[in-house]
Write a protein that holds these residues in place. Structure first.
Motif, short mmCIF file in Angstrom:
data_model
loop_
_atom_site.label_atom_id
_atom_site.label_comp_id
_atom_site.label_asym_id
_atom_site.label_seq_id
_atom_site.Cartn_x
_atom_site.Cartn_y
_atom_site.Cartn_z
N SER A 130 -14.01 -33.24 43.47
CA SER A 130 -12.42 -33.13 43.33
C SER A 130 -11.95 -34.40 43.76
O SER A 130 -10.80 -34.52 44.32
N GLN A 132 -16.36 -29.50 39.66
CA GLN A 132 -15.28 -30.51 39.94
C GLN A 132 -16.30 -31.77 40.68
O GLN A 132 -15.87 -32.45 41.35
N LEU A 146 -17.58 -30.26 35.27
CA LEU A 146 -16.10 -30.16 35.28
C LEU A 146 -16.10 -28.65 36.04
O LEU A 146 -15.24 -28.58 36.79
N ILE A 149 -7.78 -32.97 36.25
CA ILE A 149 -8.28 -31.77 37.12
C ILE A 149 -9.17 -32.53 38.37
O ILE A 149 -9.13 -31.91 39.22
N THR A 150 -10.24 -33.50 38.01
CA THR A 150 -11.17 -33.83 38.86
C THR A 150 -10.60 -34.83 39.74
O THR A 150 -10.92 -35.51 40.53
N LYS A 151 -9.38 -35.56 39.47
CA LYS A 151 -8.51 -36.45 40.08
C LYS A 151 -9.50 -37.72 40.13
O LYS A 151 -9.44 -38.51 41.36
N ALA A 195 -9.13 -33.64 32.01
CA ALA A 195 -10.28 -33.74 33.08
C ALA A 195 -10.07 -34.84 34.03
O ALA A 195 -10.32 -34.27 35.32
#
Lengths: 169, 126
Positions: B51, B111, B108, A125-127, A122
């Protein structure tokens, strides 16, 4: 692989899928933390590891993650469940090889690492490193969920006659 | 491990002495989780990340609405929550209202991350 073994592996996969889908339909165990799941399907995965060894357990885990991911409508969840399952299977395999621990403890470590793997993915992916904070709660929950999985697997293993199994640690 | 395949009972046990280490580790984790939960410092702002990039910062004392990346966020009464989202799992909606420092809502699929911060807190973002 004999037809017999194929049938038994398929049965384990079916149980893993069924428990996984059932759990998806139930409301979350902790309403404030909806991402905490008991992971009862992992009882079948742990039994696959106990009875057939790591390669077969990994195969069943892979199929379970992909099938549940595709049918639950969130394909990205495959990545999360795969990373979690990979870590927990490996740790359970190693701890079983060492054979110093009881099954619930082995499974509890697996439960913790399952969530560590998911949060790591996670974060990738979400940085964002901010979600590392939920890991503390997730790992506590994972430890208890894993221990429960281990206790169930222990009693199922005891109830199955030994000729049904071919792998021992 | 030596065992007799012909007449063995279970090779697995419910408890072995080395499990104490696992139990101690779990107890430490529980203590840490309690420590985080029982220090309820109210946050002053909510940071919204998409993101990994900070897209918005909302002051909790001011009621507001924000639509972003498929999510509708509402700030009211010093709390923030996801009112609706177009994601499949709705975990962000189910997380509910947050207001304590460090609390997080994660979506998720979209994001999106919402995080409560206090005054002058050093940001820890990778």
């Amino acid at each position: 692989m004999s037809a017999n073994k194929l049938a038994r592996l398929s049965a384990l996969l079916a149980v893993a899928l069924l428990l996984g889908f059932l759990e998806n339909m139930l409301p979350p165990v902790l309403p404030t933390m909806p991402y905490c799941r008991l992971g009862l399907g992992n009882v079948a995965l742990l039994l696959a590891l106990l009875w057939f060894g790591l390669p077969y357990a990994a195969l069943i885990a892979l199929l379970k993650c992909v099938i549940i991911g595709v049918f639950s409508g969130a394909p990205i969840s495959i990545l999360y469940s795969l990373s979690g399952s990979a870590l927990s299977l490996l740790s359970s395999f190693l701890l079983l090889k060492l054979s110093l621990n009881g099954l619930p403890a082995v499974s509890a470590v697996g439960g913790i690492l399952h969530n560590v793997g998911q949060v790591m993915i996670a974060m990738l992916i979400t940085k964002t490193s901010a979600i590392a904070y939920v890991l503390i709660y997730l790992s506590v929950f994972g430890a208890f969920a894993g221990a429960l999985t281990g206790v169930i697997a222990y009693f199922v293993d005891r109830a199955i006659p030994s000729k049904e199994k071919e792998n021992e640690y | 491990m030596s065992h007799n395949k012909k007449n063995r009972k279970s090779t697995y046990s419910l408890f072995r002495i080395w499990d104490v280490i696992v139990i101690v580790v779990v107890l430490l984790l529980v203590a840490l989780a309690l420590y985080f939960t029982l220090s309820p410092e109210k946050g002053s702002r909510a940071e919204v990340y998409v993101s990994g990039e900070k897209k918005a910062e909302l002051v909790l004392s001011k009621d507001a609405e924000l639509e972003l990346n498929g999510l509708k966020l509402i700030v009211s009464g010093g709390k923030i929550w996801v009112h609706s989202s177009d994601c499949p799992d709705k975990i962000c909606e189910k997380t509910g209202k947050i207001y304590k420092k460090g609390q997080t809502i994660v979506c998720l699929p979209n994001q999106v991350i919402v995080r409560i911060v206090g005054k002058g807190e050093v940001e820890a973002i990778s």
